[in-house]
Design a protein around this motif. Structure first.
Motif, mmCIF file in Angstrom:
data_model
loop_
_atom_site.group_PDB
_atom_site.id
_atom_site.type_symbol
_atom_site.label_atom_id
_atom_site.label_comp_id
_atom_site.label_asym_id
_atom_site.label_seq_id
_atom_site.Cartn_x
_atom_site.Cartn_y
_atom_site.Cartn_z
ATOM 1 N N LEU A 1 6.762 23.149 59.752
ATOM 2 C CA LEU A 1 7.732 24.241 59.896
ATOM 3 C C LEU A 1 8.761 24.221 58.769
ATOM 4 N N ILE A 2 9.117 23.030 58.307
ATOM 5 C CA ILE A 2 10.073 22.924 57.196
ATOM 6 C C ILE A 2 9.512 23.583 55.948
ATOM 7 N N GLU A 3 8.245 23.331 55.654
ATOM 8 C CA GLU A 3 7.633 23.917 54.455
ATOM 9 C C GLU A 3 7.557 25.431 54.566
ATOM 10 N N VAL A 4 7.146 25.920 55.729
ATOM 11 C CA VAL A 4 7.062 27.371 55.940
ATOM 12 C C VAL A 4 8.446 28.001 55.818
ATOM 13 N N ALA A 5 9.426 27.380 56.469
ATOM 14 C CA ALA A 5 10.780 27.939 56.469
ATOM 15 C C ALA A 5 11.386 27.947 55.072
ATOM 16 N N LYS A 6 11.195 26.867 54.312
ATOM 17 C CA LYS A 6 11.747 26.823 52.952
ATOM 18 C C LYS A 6 11.202 27.964 52.097
ATOM 19 N N ALA A 7 9.901 28.150 52.152
ATOM 20 C CA ALA A 7 9.289 29.212 51.352
ATOM 21 C C ALA A 7 9.833 30.577 51.750
ATOM 22 N N GLU A 8 9.981 30.786 53.047
ATOM 23 C CA GLU A 8 10.444 32.089 53.545
ATOM 24 C C GLU A 8 11.892 32.352 53.143
ATOM 25 N N VAL A 9 12.775 31.378 53.332
ATOM 26 C CA VAL A 9 14.192 31.632 53.068
ATOM 27 C C VAL A 9 14.469 31.767 51.571
ATOM 28 N N ILE A 10 13.736 31.036 50.754
ATOM 29 C CA ILE A 10 13.935 31.183 49.310
ATOM 30 C C ILE A 10 13.457 32.552 48.851
ATOM 31 N N TYR A 11 12.313 32.993 49.376
ATOM 32 C CA TYR A 11 11.795 34.311 49.013
ATOM 33 C C TYR A 11 12.761 35.417 49.431
ATOM 34 N N GLU B 1 21.903 17.913 50.927
ATOM 35 C CA GLU B 1 21.462 19.272 50.573
ATOM 36 C C GLU B 1 22.096 20.294 51.501
ATOM 37 N N SER B 2 22.146 19.988 52.780
ATOM 38 C CA SER B 2 22.685 20.930 53.762
ATOM 39 C C SER B 2 24.174 21.154 53.575
ATOM 40 N N SER B 3 24.903 20.087 53.214
ATOM 41 C CA SER B 3 26.361 20.171 53.164
ATOM 42 C C SER B 3 26.899 20.547 51.797
ATOM 43 N N GLU B 4 26.019 21.000 50.904
ATOM 44 C CA GLU B 4 26.464 21.414 49.566
ATOM 45 C C GLU B 4 27.356 22.635 49.603
ATOM 46 N N GLU B 5 27.152 23.490 50.613
ATOM 47 C CA GLU B 5 27.919 24.737 50.679
ATOM 48 C C GLU B 5 29.361 24.457 51.095
ATOM 49 N N THR B 6 30.192 25.486 51.065
ATOM 50 C CA THR B 6 31.590 25.342 51.445
ATOM 51 C C THR B 6 31.714 25.155 52.950
ATOM 52 N N ASN B 7 32.911 24.855 53.399
ATOM 53 C CA ASN B 7 33.150 24.675 54.829
ATOM 54 C C ASN B 7 33.050 25.982 55.603
ATOM 55 N N ALA B 8 32.912 27.086 54.892
ATOM 56 C CA ALA B 8 32.715 28.360 55.573
ATOM 57 C C ALA B 8 31.267 28.555 55.981
ATOM 58 N N GLY C 1 20.019 30.070 55.621
ATOM 59 C CA GLY C 1 18.800 29.558 56.243
ATOM 60 C C GLY C 1 18.319 28.278 55.578
ATOM 61 N N LEU C 2 18.502 28.189 54.265
ATOM 62 C CA LEU C 2 18.108 26.973 53.551
ATOM 63 C C LEU C 2 18.966 25.794 54.022
ATOM 64 N N SER C 3 20.265 26.033 54.242
ATOM 65 C CA SER C 3 21.131 24.974 54.763
ATOM 66 C C SER C 3 20.686 24.553 56.156
ATOM 67 N N LEU C 4 20.278 25.531 56.973
ATOM 68 C CA LEU C 4 19.769 25.204 58.311
ATOM 69 C C LEU C 4 18.529 24.320 58.221
ATOM 70 N N VAL C 5 17.628 24.638 57.305
ATOM 71 C CA VAL C 5 16.397 23.851 57.163
ATOM 72 C C VAL C 5 16.733 22.411 56.791
ATOM 73 N N HIS C 6 17.656 22.219 55.849
ATOM 74 C CA HIS C 6 18.039 20.864 55.450
ATOM 75 C C HIS C 6 18.744 20.136 56.596
ATOM 76 N N TRP C 7 19.600 20.854 57.345
ATOM 77 C CA TRP C 7 20.266 20.242 58.508
ATOM 78 C C TRP C 7 19.251 19.762 59.531
ATOM 79 N N ALA C 8 18.268 20.642 59.863
ATOM 80 C CA ALA C 8 17.244 20.256 60.842
ATOM 81 C C ALA C 8 16.434 19.067 60.338
ATOM 82 N N THR C 9 16.185 19.014 59.039
ATOM 83 C CA THR C 9 15.463 17.879 58.456
ATOM 84 C C THR C 9 16.259 16.592 58.637
ATOM 85 N N ALA C 10 17.578 16.678 58.439
ATOM 86 C CA ALA C 10 18.428 15.503 58.617
ATOM 87 C C ALA C 10 18.449 15.051 60.075
ATOM 88 N N VAL C 11 18.502 16.004 61.003
ATOM 89 C CA VAL C 11 18.445 15.663 62.434
ATOM 90 C C VAL C 11 17.142 14.932 62.749
#
Length: 926
Positions: free
Chosen positions: A663-673, A706-713, A679-689
């Motif tokens: 699911l991670i591979e499918v989701a990464k391809a979809e959100v990047i496209y 990778e997930s926490s690279e974005e701002t606190n917003a 969504g990419l941050s969500l994928v990395h968060w779920a991977t960390a969990v």
């Protein structure tokens, strides 16, 4: 020279007939069957449909045909198909009744959601099929109007346990029917093609001519039957004068056209009237013919030639006859016929077809007809026929003499095309609108349109700057609308996140803060805009009070349903930013319920994703899995696509590595496209969990960074910080963890909810010294015990137990680890449960591995249906909630009863599978 025998178009069709026979057998046995037959014109699709109908003894058969000129009239073919059973409407749930009555123009009302119409048709057909097996066949599906296509594609994807067969015949690839069972009808093999040709030509045929006919027709049965009709004996004998090879439909049309040209002029004009009139009403045809001075005898020659049958309905021998007639006519001849049909059409009974004929008859600009077309568009819009409304406005624009008005109508048509999902035509009409003299308001609307097109094609990337430009342009013209577009821009920027091409959080939020103030009192959307913008620009502490006020407004009972549907998803994201579980639960539940009630399947998937998250954190993983399964089912039913956010979240918390990695591979391809940075941050968060659960802390650390690279917003960035702190503390990267804790505490302190306090104390304990750690763990447990976030409570008990064991306090550690293991086992969080077992064994206590329970044997949909049934919902209520038929509910419930060994709903309610008393009822809503 040419004769035809019965069944000649079915020569060599054993395999195709076998497919249809199996479908009919399934339907007789109580299982649904769906088939799309695809092939070029004349290949024999209609003959196969006729064969299926002839074989359907004991069935109720309903048939409809798509007609090219009807494509702009909403629900035209769907109404044609359902007309014989509309007397059963009263048996449907009220929202479904209302949707069909409005869609079919039987009453006025709010435009129904197209998928609610589909659900109503599903309920209607399945109810009739309960009494008698039913076969519905739709010929020339490539000419279906868009509203009919959407509804029937929805029905086809939701069929399962109904005695109902649905068969489509189409020239083109499946399109909206993609993914449905399909059989491609090819030309006949050489031997069968030669045999068919020989069977209809009773003259000596030159061998080389035979081979050339077979080759040029590619074995197309209709072409094999029709092409020899226009050839002389000499041509058949020696091959002189055969047409050059070109596209097959043109070959067949040319054959028909040659036959038509040999008919009397009056007959040709009557054929043109029939070709221009999609209704097939003989009275209408004769009225139009009378207006053109055509007598009744004109039909005799067409009937003798086998081209037209004038009975209860006017029908052509083949759709290509209709197209051959229409294309062969000169433009002035077509206009005259359309004018006659308009004059013959009752303006009271059928105003839309009348004005459509008038539009086709128009020469040059005509403002009067353009005005009538706009009125037809309004009627189509009211019936939910978005594609039809767009077509009427587009034609109105083409007939408009004034350049400014024409540009405005082109803009309206582009907006309608977008709502109908036709992106390419919307882009073309937008260009037409831009070339005209538009005012500032229209220019701003054009900017909004372009941004919406961008968002529809890719959910990020270019939309934020386009929306921002539109919002700024609107500020002096329409402040209220400008604020709505600012909220759209901010939501889009948050969604695009790290993948946004230009305007990001800070720029969009800064512009929103500079926007005109809201009205007094402010709407829920105004409060949400101001709160989010302030949070992004000045931080969580500055924006917290406004955010709490906004979320309170979204939870209020007097919030307008349309406001929740429009902004509820963004409000749910705000809940995550504020660590407000109770608001997240309440708002997402309302959003899903409103989407279900309105049949708004476009809004439903993201609402279901939020509900999945609510249930995952509550530990209701059976419910969460069923909701994730429903996300997939709904997106498939509406022919949409979305990254598997819900399924990935469930798999990550369960610790199912193999499933999660896929699911991670499918989701990464979809959100990047699609440009979905959030969504990419969500994928990395779920991977960390996932990896924290498996105890692979270095892998979890990489994903969490990778997930926490974005701002606190960013919601998922904040949640990624939590995983980073645990992974960093466990892998010796304490400096990274300490930095993450500083960022995390800014958001949790501003929030102050029990969820936020529990998470912050747990994270701080991981880095604290011996004296402070225990106090922090206990504070975390106390705070999380006051919430329904039971998955996080289990995790803090595990961490506390691990800490106690390292402190050599084995008895104290066992108590925490036992509680953690019990919770993880209940939730199905097997990876975290295994961590607890390992720690328990280290304390000297043996912990048995949980054996699979009966609930694991239920599919997610069976689990969801069993839960709803246990809560007292009836089969029709469950069917309406899950967008399936009552027959399908009954089918699944029978399997649930068998698997669980129960015989009644009362026993089902008492079964251990059902959520226990510890789970708050509100947390189990979906």
């Amino acid at each position: 020279m040419v004769t035809r025998g019965p069944g000649e178009l079915l020569l060599g069709r054993r395999s195709e007939r076998a497919v249809l026979d199996r479908l009919l057998a399934d339907v007789r046995g109580g299982r649904s069957g769906v088939l799309v037959m695809r092939g070029e014109p004349g290949v024999g699709k209609t003959a196969l449909l006729d064969c299926a109908i002839a074989s359907a003894s004991g069935f109720r058969v309903m048939r409809a045909v798509g007609i090219e000129s009807e494509m702009e009239l909403p629900f035209a073919v769907l109404q044609q198909l359902c007309a014989p059973i509309l007397d059963r409407l009263a048996g449907l749930p009220d929202p479904q009744q209302e949707a069909l009555r409005v869609a079919f123009g039987l009453r006025s009302g709010q435009p129904p959601d197209r998928f609610l119409v589909g659900l109503a048709v599903l309920s209607l057909l399945s109810a009739v099929a309960e009494e008698q097996p039913m076969l519905c066949v739709v010929d020339d599906a490539q000419w279906l109007d868009r509203a009919t296509t959407d509804a029937l594609a929805f029905v086809a994807r939701r069929l399962l346990a109904e005695s109902l067969g649905l068969v489509f015949a189409s020239r083109r690839p499946a399109g909206s029917f993609t993914g449905l069972p399909e059989v491609v009808i090819e030309g006949l093999r050489n031997g069968d093609a030669r045999a068919l040709l020989d069977s209809v030509i009773n003259l000596p045929l030159d061998e080389r001519v035979r081979d050339r006919i077979v080759a040029e027709t590619h074995g197309n049965p209709l072409a094999l039957l029709e092409l020899p009709r226009g050839l002389t004996t000499a041509e058949l004998a020696g091959g002189f004068g055969l047409p050059q090879a070109h596209a097959l439909p043109s070959l067949i049309e040319d054959s028909f056209r040659r036959r038509i040209e040999g008919l009397p002029v009056e007959t040709q004009r009557l054929l043109l009237i029939a070709a221009a009139d999609p209704v097939g009403d003989p009275m209408l045809m004769w009225h139009a013919a009378d207006g053109l001075g055509i007598g009744a005898s004109a039909a005799d020659a067409a009937a003798a030639e086998g081209l037209l049958d004038v009975g209860a309905v006017v029908t052509f021998r083949h759709p290509l006859v209709r197209s051959a007639v229409y294309r062969a006519a000169m433009p002035n001849e077509r206009r005259a016929v359309h004018r006659a049909l308009a004059d013959a059409t009752d303006s009271e009974v059928d105003p839309d077809r009348r004005v459509w004929h008038l539009a086709q008859a128009a020469v040059g600009f005509d403002e009067d007809i353009a005005l009538e077309l706009e009125q037809s568009a309004e009627r189509a819009q009211a019936r939910g026929g978005l594609a039809a409304a767009a077509a009427f406005v587009e034609k109105a624009a083409a007939l408009t003499p004034d350049r400014k008005c024409r540009a405005e109508r082109a803009l309206a048509a582009a907006q309608a095309k977008l709502r109908a999902g036709a992106l390419e035509p919307a882009i073309a009409l937008a260009a037409t609108a831009e070339s005209g003299p538009l005012g500032e308001l229209e220019r701003a609307q054009l900017d909004v349109l372009r941004a919406q097109i961008s968002f529809e094609s890719k959910h990020g990337i270019d939309a934020p700057p386009l929306l921002l430009e539109a919002a700024k342009r609107l500020e002096p013209l329409d402040p209220r609308l400008a604020r709505e577009i600012h909220l759209n821009a901010l939501s889009s920027a948050m969604f695009a996140g790290r993948l946004a091409s230009e305007a990001g959080y800070a720029e969009v939020a800064g512009a929103a803060r500079a926007a005109p103030p809201s009205s007094d009192p402010p709407r829920a959307a105004d409060l949400l805009l101001d709160g989010l913008a302030l949070l992004v620009t000045d931080g969580h502490a500055a924006g917290a009070a406004l955010m709490r006020r906004a979320l309170s407004t979204f939870r209020a009972e007097d919030l307008a349903p349309e406001e929740c549907l429009a902004w509820g998803g963004t409000a749910c994201i705000a809940c995550g930013l504020m660590w407000d579980y109770e608001s997240w639960d309440a708002i997402s539940a309302r959003l899903v319920q409103l989407a279900r009630d309105a049949g708004a399947l476009g809004a439903l998937p993201f609402g279901l994703i939020h509900r999945t998250g609510v249930h995952v954190l509550a530990g209701d993983h059976t419910v969460a899995a069923s909701l994730a399964d429903e996300v997939t089912a709904v997106t498939e039913a509406i022919g949409s696509s979305i990254a598997p956010y819900a399924a990935l979240t469930v798999a990550a918390f369960k610790g199912n590595e193999a499933e999660a990695i896929d699911l991670i591979e499918v989701a990464k391809a979809e959100v990047i496209y699609r440009g979905e940075g959030a969504g990419l941050s969500l994928v990395h968060w779920a991977t960390a969990v996932l990896y924290n659960g498996l105890g692979r802390y270095h892998d979890a650390l990489v994903a969490a960074q990778e997930s926490s690279e974005e701002t606190n917003a960013s919601w998922w960035s904040n949640w990624g910080l939590v995983e980073l702190i645990e992974a960093g503390a466990r892998s010796g990267e304490t400096a990274l963890a300490a930095n993450a804790l500083g960022r995390l505490s800014e958001t949790t302190t501003a929030s102050g909810t029990n969820w936020a306090v529990g998470i912050e104390r747990r994270s701080r304990a991981l880095l604290a010294g011996r004296g402070a750690a225990e106090r922090l763990y206990r504070q975390s447990i106390a705070a999380l015990e006051r919430t329904r976030v039971r998955a996080e409570l289990a995790r803090v008990r595990l961490l506390y137990g691990e800490w106690l064991r390292r402190e050599r306090r084995r008895l104290d550690a066992r108590e925490e680890l036992r509680q953690a293991l019990a919770l993880f086992s209940e939730f199905g969080m097997e990876a975290y449960a295994e961590r607890a077992r390992i720690e328990l064994r280290a304390t000297g206590e043996h912990a048995r591995k949980r054996t699979p329970e009966t609930s694991d044997d239920l599919t997610p949909q069976e689990a969801q249906i069993s839960r709803l049934a246990a809560e007292g919902a009836t089969n029709p209520e469950i069917a309406a909630k899950l967008f399936i038929s009552s027959s399908t509910v009954d089918y699944h419930l029978s399997k649930v009863f068998r698997k669980l060994g129960v015989k009644s709903r009362h026993q089902l309610k008492q079964h251990p599978l059902q959520p226990g008393a510890h789970a708050d009822t509100a947390a189990r809503r979906n």
